[in-house]
Design a protein around this motif. Structure first.
Motif, PDB file in Angstrom:
ATOM      1  N   SER A 157       1.018  -1.162   0.161  1.00  0.00           N
ATOM      2  CA  SER A 157       0.312  -0.018   0.201  1.00  0.00           C
ATOM      3  C   SER A 157       1.168   1.042  -0.273  1.00  0.00           C
ATOM      4  CB  SER A 157      -0.906  -0.395   1.404  1.00  0.00           C
ATOM      5  OG  SER A 157      -1.995  -1.219   1.349  1.00  0.00           O
ATOM      6  N   ALA A 158       1.751   0.954   1.095  1.00  0.00           N
ATOM      7  CA  ALA A 158       2.599   2.542   1.083  1.00  0.00           C
ATOM      8  C   ALA A 158       3.700   2.821  -0.223  1.00  0.00           C
ATOM      9  CB  ALA A 158       3.608   1.633   1.736  1.00  0.00           C
ATOM     10  N   LEU A 159       3.308   1.991  -1.265  1.00  0.00           N
ATOM     11  CA  LEU A 159       4.077   1.870  -2.641  1.00  0.00           C
ATOM     12  C   LEU A 159       3.259   2.723  -3.723  1.00  0.00           C
ATOM     13  CD1 LEU A 159       6.416  -0.850  -3.166  1.00  0.00           C
ATOM     14  CD2 LEU A 159       7.307   0.873  -2.477  1.00  0.00           C
ATOM     15  N   LEU A 160       2.308   2.493  -2.914  1.00  0.00           N
ATOM     16  CA  LEU A 160       0.576   3.005  -4.005  1.00  0.00           C
ATOM     17  C   LEU A 160       1.133   4.589  -3.996  1.00  0.00           C
ATOM     18  CD1 LEU A 160      -2.473   1.265  -4.270  1.00  0.00           C
ATOM     19  CD2 LEU A 160      -0.442   1.429  -5.773  1.00  0.00           C
ATOM     20  N   LEU A 161       1.868   5.457  -2.708  1.00  0.00           N
ATOM     21  CA  LEU A 161       2.250   6.540  -2.827  1.00  0.00           C
ATOM     22  C   LEU A 161       2.784   7.703  -3.531  1.00  0.00           C
ATOM     23  CD1 LEU A 161       1.373   7.284   1.507  1.00  0.00           C
ATOM     24  CD2 LEU A 161       0.028   6.749  -0.283  1.00  0.00           C
ATOM     25  N   GLU A 162       3.740   6.756  -4.337  1.00  0.00           N
ATOM     26  CA  GLU A 162       4.456   6.977  -5.063  1.00  0.00           C
ATOM     27  C   GLU A 162       2.978   7.193  -7.409  1.00  0.00           C
ATOM     28  OE1 GLU A 162       8.282   5.310  -5.246  1.00  0.00           O
ATOM     29  OE2 GLU A 162       7.682   4.716  -2.976  1.00  0.00           O
ATOM     30  N   LEU A 166       1.375   4.743  -9.504  1.00  0.00           N
ATOM     31  CA  LEU A 166      -0.147   4.973 -10.008  1.00  0.00           C
ATOM     32  C   LEU A 166      -0.203   4.578 -11.390  1.00  0.00           C
ATOM     33  CD1 LEU A 166      -1.278   7.612  -7.432  1.00  0.00           C
ATOM     34  CD2 LEU A 166      -1.507   4.920  -7.283  1.00  0.00           C
ATOM     35  N   GLU A 167       1.023   5.417 -11.533  1.00  0.00           N
ATOM     36  CA  GLU A 167       0.813   5.210 -13.636  1.00  0.00           C
ATOM     37  C   GLU A 167       1.321   3.606 -14.135  1.00  0.00           C
ATOM     38  OE1 GLU A 167       3.728   7.672 -14.420  1.00  0.00           O
ATOM     39  OE2 GLU A 167       2.554   9.783 -14.009  1.00  0.00           O
ATOM     40  N   ALA A 168       1.999   3.140 -13.133  1.00  0.00           N
ATOM     41  CA  ALA A 168       1.864   1.558 -13.765  1.00  0.00           C
ATOM     42  C   ALA A 168       0.715   0.983 -13.539  1.00  0.00           C
ATOM     43  CB  ALA A 168       3.237   0.637 -12.826  1.00  0.00           C
ATOM     44  N   VAL A 169       0.246   0.742 -12.293  1.00  0.00           N
ATOM     45  CA  VAL A 169      -1.521  -0.466 -12.120  1.00  0.00           C
ATOM     46  C   VAL A 169      -2.350  -0.336 -12.867  1.00  0.00           C
ATOM     47  CG1 VAL A 169      -0.658  -0.248  -9.604  1.00  0.00           C
ATOM     48  CG2 VAL A 169      -2.140   1.748 -10.694  1.00  0.00           C
ATOM     49  N   THR A 189       2.425  15.435  -4.059  1.00  0.00           N
ATOM     50  CA  THR A 189       2.869  15.121  -5.560  1.00  0.00           C
ATOM     51  C   THR A 189       2.540  13.700  -6.221  1.00  0.00           C
ATOM     52  OG1 THR A 189       4.519  13.394  -4.554  1.00  0.00           O
ATOM     53  CG2 THR A 189       5.310  15.762  -4.927  1.00  0.00           C
ATOM     54  N   THR A 190       1.619  13.104  -4.868  1.00  0.00           N
ATOM     55  CA  THR A 190       0.702  11.454  -5.844  1.00  0.00           C
ATOM     56  C   THR A 190      -0.775  12.286  -6.163  1.00  0.00           C
ATOM     57  OG1 THR A 190       2.359  10.523  -4.450  1.00  0.00           O
ATOM     58  CG2 THR A 190       0.295   9.701  -5.529  1.00  0.00           C
ATOM     59  N   LYS A 191      -0.875  13.076  -4.761  1.00  0.00           N
ATOM     60  CA  LYS A 191      -2.707  13.392  -5.498  1.00  0.00           C
ATOM     61  C   LYS A 191      -3.457  13.554  -6.368  1.00  0.00           C
ATOM     62  CE  LYS A 191      -4.290  14.180  -0.210  1.00  0.00           C
ATOM     63  NZ  LYS A 191      -3.908  15.369   0.681  1.00  0.00           N
ATOM     64  N   GLU A 192      -2.336  14.471  -7.343  1.00  0.00           N
ATOM     65  CA  GLU A 192      -2.606  14.823  -8.766  1.00  0.00           C
ATOM     66  C   GLU A 192      -2.694  13.084  -9.559  1.00  0.00           C
ATOM     67  OE1 GLU A 192      -4.736  16.736 -10.203  1.00  0.00           O
ATOM     68  OE2 GLU A 192      -4.769  17.785  -8.412  1.00  0.00           O
ATOM     69  N   THR A 193      -1.899  12.400  -9.583  1.00  0.00           N
ATOM     70  CA  THR A 193      -1.712  10.981  -9.950  1.00  0.00           C
ATOM     71  C   THR A 193      -2.973  10.239  -9.642  1.00  0.00           C
ATOM     72  OG1 THR A 193       0.442  11.548 -10.705  1.00  0.00           O
ATOM     73  CG2 THR A 193      -0.523   9.549 -10.947  1.00  0.00           C
ATOM     74  N   ALA A 194      -3.184  10.387  -8.052  1.00  0.00           N
ATOM     75  CA  ALA A 194      -4.525   9.859  -8.055  1.00  0.00           C
ATOM     76  C   ALA A 194      -5.599   9.879  -8.572  1.00  0.00           C
ATOM     77  CB  ALA A 194      -4.462   9.694  -6.269  1.00  0.00           C
ATOM     78  N   ARG A 195      -5.777  11.017  -8.147  1.00  0.00           N
ATOM     79  CA  ARG A 195      -7.533  11.568  -9.010  1.00  0.00           C
ATOM     80  C   ARG A 195      -7.581  11.367 -10.626  1.00  0.00           C
ATOM     81  NH1 ARG A 195     -10.277  15.848  -5.951  1.00  0.00           N
ATOM     82  NH2 ARG A 195     -11.100  16.428  -7.987  1.00  0.00           N
TER      83      ARG A 195
END
Length: 444
Positions: A157-162, A166-169, A189-195
């Motif tokens: 889970s912690a690695l999903l914060l990078e 997120l771009e690879a999953v 730095t991760t929130k925009e990618t997560a959104r």
């Protein structure tokens, strides 16, 4: 080792590989050959076929089928000393086996506390490479299962914060649920990618669910407002015929419709009010995602006034964010306790037209509040004319663990609790709007 497996056809091994007889599934002839001397052609001793003719396929084809079965069993069992296949892998098969072993290999369980004999390692680059491998070797549905298992078994889970991760999953509803649970710990730095990941999943769900939902509920709204003097194109012929069967004239083989039943004309005014009350405890993650999407779809219909309420031990009204389900999702906080009574008290305070209101409670019913008060509120709402629907889950996974005592108590109040798939939800809402029996799935 147990793993999801959808193996593509095996590659053909190159003749002449020392120590490993090549296996060529699906072809005629023997499964093994003697390594050839460079520049020469190896001919089986018993082969007397003249040049230009074809040999008749014989029993060796059975050996090929057996070899293919052994290859698949070898991939499933993992090659440990107990697998019993004696089958060696090479090429793409070996790469697939490596990707499976990294996740399902011996000792690869985070909850056991043992050191891993294989694994994805702690670095994001190795995990990113592994994600790329499984997307190469397996179909999307299997990739999503393996990703979920990697998060659960290996604690990724912690690695999903990078952002790179997120771009690879492969994005799906379950990944969205995991991201929402990590929302507060997520760096800027991760929130925009997560959104962006969440938005992609939400848009895909809206494309799949929105059209059918609007069509089903529009028809239900029209049917719920019938009139006795309809215009010709507004006549409900099925109900009109049923109501006038006693006026059948055998000599003319026709029915004289003395009483017409018609649909009410569509209007822009609000006909129904819907309150979605969603439990945001950790086990309800997929339900929160689907409910948010449906909430946005319902809010886009002018004839339905939609309110969306999420709760744990506190209650949050997210109605003003329904125009963007991504904002709704990031406004939730998965995890924590549960106080259904407090949530229903808030919903009850928002009801202005009981006879035209549908309340949908989506929860596993593990109540941390006052149980008797919760049941009294449900009974009071139903007595006032509210249509009350209880969904144990709104997802494709079926019913989760739930409080059976509370479910039985609600059923006694004529509010049966059941799990609902996203595809069935429009029919459930249509039945509630028309005040007819709910299409409860048969779970026998």
């Amino acid at each position: 080792m147990t793993a999801p497996l959808n193996t593509p056809g095996a590659p053909t091994a190159t003749p002449g590989t020392p120590g490993t007889p090549p296996i060529t599934p699906g072809t005629r002839g023997t499964a093994t050959t003697t390594p050839a001397t460079p520049g020469t052609t190896t001919t089986p001793a018993a082969d007397t076929t003249a040049p230009g003719t074809s040999a008749t396929p014989g029993p060796p084809a059975v050996t090929d089928a057996a070899g293919e079965r052994m290859r698949r069993w070898r991939l499933v069992l993992g090659g440990d000393e107990a697998d019993g296949t004696g089958c060696a892998l090479s090429g793409q098969d070996a790469a697939m086996d490596g990707a499976l072993a990294a996740l399902y290999g011996k000792g690869n369980q985070a909850q056991s506390g043992r050191s891993r004999s294989a694994g994805l390692g702690a670095s994001a680059p190795s995990v990113a490479r592994w994600l790329g491998d499984i997307r190469t070797y397996f179909p999307s549905s299997v990739v999503q299962v393996m990703q979920r298992d990697a998060i659960d078994r290996l604690g990724l889970s912690a690695l999903l914060l990078e952002p790179e991760m997120l771009e690879a999953v492969e994005a799906d509803v379950h990944l969205v649920g995991t991201l929402l649970s990590l929302n507060k710990a997520m760096p800027e730095t991760t929130k925009e990618t997560a959104r962006a990941v969440v938005r992609k999943v939400v848009e895909d769900l809206e494309k799949r669910l929105a059209t059918r939902t609007r069509a089903t509920l529009t028809g239900a709204l029209d049917r719920s407002a019938r009139i006795s003097r309809p215009r010709h194109h507004d006549i409900d012929w099925n109900r009109t015929i049923a109501a006038n069967l006693k006026h059948y004239l055998p000599e003319y083989r026709t029915i004289v419709p003395e009483r017409l039943i018609g649909y009410g004309r569509a209007s822009q005014s609000v006909k129904k009010e819907v309150i979605l009350c969603i439990d945001q405890s950790g086990s309800m993650a997929a339900s929160v995602v689907y409910a948010s999407v449906f909430g946005a779809v319902l809010a886009s219909m002018r004839s339905i006034a939609t309110r969306l309420v999420v709760f744990d031990t506190a209650v949050v009204d997210l109605t003003d964010q329904l125009d963007d389900p991504v904002d709704v999702l990031f406004g939730t906080q998965l995890g924590g306790g549960t106080d259904i009574n407090r949530a229903l008290a808030y919903c009850q305070s928002q009801i202005t037209r009981p006879a035209d209101t549908v309340v949908v409670l989506i929860s596993d019913l593990y109540e941390g509040g006052i149980r008797n008060e919760m049941l009294k509120r449900v009974a009071a709402m139903k007595a006032s004319g509210v249509q009350f629907v209880t969904l144990l889950a709104l997802s494709d996974e079926g019913a989760p663990a739930y409080d059976r005592e509370h479910a039985a108590a609600l059923a006694a109040l004529d509010a049966p609790a059941f799990a609902c798939t996203p595809d069935l939800f429009p029919e459930v809402m249509a039945a509630a709007i028309e005040k007819r029996p709910l299409p409860i799935p048969d779970t026998r």
